[in-house]
Design a protein around this motif. Structure first.
Motif, PDB file in Angstrom:
ATOM      1  N   LEU A 172       0.828  -1.199   0.000  1.00 39.79           N
ATOM      2  CA  LEU A 172       0.000   0.000   0.000  1.00 39.79           C
ATOM      3  C   LEU A 172       0.864   1.252   0.000  1.00 39.79           C
ATOM      4  O   LEU A 172       0.581   2.230  -0.689  1.00 39.79           O
ATOM      5  CB  LEU A 172      -0.919   0.016   1.224  1.00 39.79           C
ATOM      6  N   GLU A 176      -0.295   3.806  -2.510  1.00 38.78           N
ATOM      7  CA  GLU A 176      -1.419   4.564  -1.965  1.00 38.78           C
ATOM      8  C   GLU A 176      -0.923   5.666  -1.036  1.00 38.78           C
ATOM      9  O   GLU A 176       0.075   5.506  -0.325  1.00 38.78           O
ATOM     10  CB  GLU A 176      -2.346   3.625  -1.165  1.00 38.78           C
ATOM     11  N   ASP A 178      -2.984   6.890   1.315  1.00 36.19           N
ATOM     12  CA  ASP A 178      -3.655   6.602   2.567  1.00 36.19           C
ATOM     13  C   ASP A 178      -3.467   5.134   2.912  1.00 36.19           C
ATOM     14  O   ASP A 178      -4.002   4.248   2.234  1.00 36.19           O
ATOM     15  CB  ASP A 178      -5.147   6.926   2.454  1.00 36.19           C
ATOM     16  N   SER A 181      -6.669   2.802   3.712  1.00 36.41           N
ATOM     17  CA  SER A 181      -7.646   2.387   2.712  1.00 36.41           C
ATOM     18  C   SER A 181      -6.927   1.812   1.506  1.00 36.41           C
ATOM     19  O   SER A 181      -5.737   2.080   1.284  1.00 36.41           O
ATOM     20  CB  SER A 181      -8.529   3.577   2.282  1.00 36.41           C
ATOM     21  N   THR A 182      -7.626   1.018   0.742  1.00 37.73           N
ATOM     22  CA  THR A 182      -7.034   0.387  -0.426  1.00 37.73           C
ATOM     23  C   THR A 182      -8.119   0.016  -1.421  1.00 37.73           C
ATOM     24  O   THR A 182      -9.295  -0.116  -1.057  1.00 37.73           O
ATOM     25  CB  THR A 182      -6.237  -0.869  -0.023  1.00 37.73           C
ATOM     26  N   GLU A 183      -7.716  -0.183  -2.673  1.00 39.34           N
ATOM     27  CA  GLU A 183      -8.642  -0.591  -3.718  1.00 39.34           C
ATOM     28  C   GLU A 183      -8.651  -2.116  -3.799  1.00 39.34           C
ATOM     29  O   GLU A 183      -7.597  -2.738  -4.002  1.00 39.34           O
ATOM     30  CB  GLU A 183      -8.217  -0.003  -5.067  1.00 39.34           C
ATOM     31  N   SER A 272     -16.230  -3.728  -6.490  1.00 47.01           N
ATOM     32  CA  SER A 272     -14.865  -3.192  -6.402  1.00 47.01           C
ATOM     33  C   SER A 272     -14.871  -1.720  -6.012  1.00 47.01           C
ATOM     34  O   SER A 272     -15.814  -0.987  -6.318  1.00 47.01           O
ATOM     35  CB  SER A 272     -14.140  -3.365  -7.741  1.00 47.01           C
ATOM     36  N   GLY A 273     -13.795  -1.311  -5.354  1.00 46.11           N
ATOM     37  CA  GLY A 273     -13.661   0.081  -4.965  1.00 46.11           C
ATOM     38  C   GLY A 273     -12.778   0.222  -3.744  1.00 46.11           C
ATOM     39  O   GLY A 273     -12.099  -0.718  -3.320  1.00 46.11           O
ATOM     40  N   SER A 274     -12.793   1.401  -3.154  1.00 47.58           N
ATOM     41  CA  SER A 274     -11.958   1.704  -2.003  1.00 47.58           C
ATOM     42  C   SER A 274     -12.630   1.264  -0.714  1.00 47.58           C
ATOM     43  O   SER A 274     -13.813   1.529  -0.495  1.00 47.58           O
ATOM     44  CB  SER A 274     -11.678   3.208  -1.953  1.00 47.58           C
TER      45      SER A 274
END
Length: 341
Positions: A172, A176, A178, A181-183, A272-274
């Motif tokens: 991450l 990323e 942040d 949080s992750t996708e 799918s998404g964050s």
């Protein structure tokens, strides 16, 4: 208290003068007797009694009021937590949150472990011995034989999962901004008409069914390098950073469970998404949407959202929009069916 009245804290004795079976098993596991009340623990650690009770409750253990229910090991464990807070390594809220996560995990693990020993206990009872203490003695010996190797396995598994979790955070950090949080692609698999099914079979069969369902799901998720987040009764929540692997996980679950005539039908939703990572759990719209999509899916079918469909290679998969329908929390939604070319 009258001289012949038993102390509230004294273990219950049988006619032979020995502690009752439950107390003997507990003593065999803990290897020490409770000797401190909460106020005494607090005085020893130099913290308010309320803080001791808060950390104890966070572990998921019962509040014993003013009874002497704490052992030396309990005091040492609570002292370690207090030391982390006093050393400003973590604040009290983080210590409580982490302790709660550990307590919930250990409680479920303990219930699961004891559940697997039920058949062994039944074998012990089936011997039909006349001595009332024999079954308890055998149970204590069984616990003693399992305790040390299981503790070693527990620490080993924790270290392995800790290394894997650090690896995910490192990944991450490279991609990323942040780290909280992750996708991902979130999958939600559940058993079709479980309530009706559970009313038709015995409680023992229900337990066996859930265990087979969870273990097969876990095997498929691990095979595709994903991660089971949690099991919720007749459902399993999993995540995968790769949407194709997530879809292959969904296909594997249907093949291993839904296509097995000895198992009930299943359905799987993918979104799918964050998502937000918090104490081993995940939160966010994809989690809720994946759960909602299972209500749309037909038996032994996979339903996905548009975000997942957009990430699937067009040369490998084909999708078809289904009629729009109201989905709680998301308004009118057009889910997609998916299949391989």
């Amino acid at each position: 208290m009258a001289p012949d009245e038993p102390s509230q804290d004294a273990p219950e004795l049988q006619d032979d003068g020995l502690p009752a079976p439950d107390d003997r098993v507990e003593s065999a596991l803990l290897r020490e007797e409770p000797a401190y009340a909460a106020a005494e623990v607090a005085e020893t650690l130099g913290v308010p009694t309320a803080q001791v009770r808060r950390l104890w409750r966070a572990l998921g253990l019962p509040d014993h009021g003013d009874a002497r229910a704490f052992t030396d090991s309990d005091v040492a464990a609570l002292g370690d937590l207090v030391g982390l807070v006093d050393g400003e390594i973590v604040d009290l809220d983080l210590a409580v949150g982490t302790t709660r996560a550990v307590g919930q995990t250990m409680a479920r693990l303990a219930d699961w472990q004891v559940g697997t020993l039920v058949h062994r206990v039944e074998e012990i009872e089936a011997r039909g011995t006349t001595a009332p203490a024999t079954a308890a003695d055998d149970a204590v010996r069984l616990v003693e034989r399992l305790r040390e190797p299981f503790e070693e396995l527990l620490v080993y598994a924790w270290r392995r999962h800790l290394a894997a979790a650090v690896g995910r955070i490192e990944a991450l950090g490279a991609n990323e901004e942040d780290l909280h949080s992750t996708e991902v692609t979130v999958g939600f698999a559940d058993i079709v008409s479980f309530t009706a099914l559970s009313n038709q079979i015995s409680r023992e069969d229900v337990g066996d069914l859930i265990e087979r369902f969870e273990s097969r799901c876990a095997d498929v998720v691990a095979l595709q390098q994903g991660r089971v987040i949690k099991s919720i009764g007749d459902s399993v929540l999993f995540v995968n950073a790769d949407p194709v692997r997530a879809l292959e996980t969904a296909e594997g679950i249907i093949n291993k469970i839904g296509r097995d005539t000895r198992m009930p039908d299943v359905r799987v939703g993918l979104a799918s998404g964050s998502v937000v990572l918090r104490l081993g759990d995940v939160f966010g719209p994809p989690v809720n949407l994946a759960a909602r999509l299972t209500n749309v899916a037909r038996r032994n079918r996979i339903i996905i959202d548009a975000a997942t469909a957009d990430q699937l290679p067009a040369d490998q998969f084909e999708t078809r929009r289904l009629p729009g329908r109201p989905v709680r929390g998301f308004g009118i939604l057009e889910p997609l069916a998916v299949w391989r070319h």
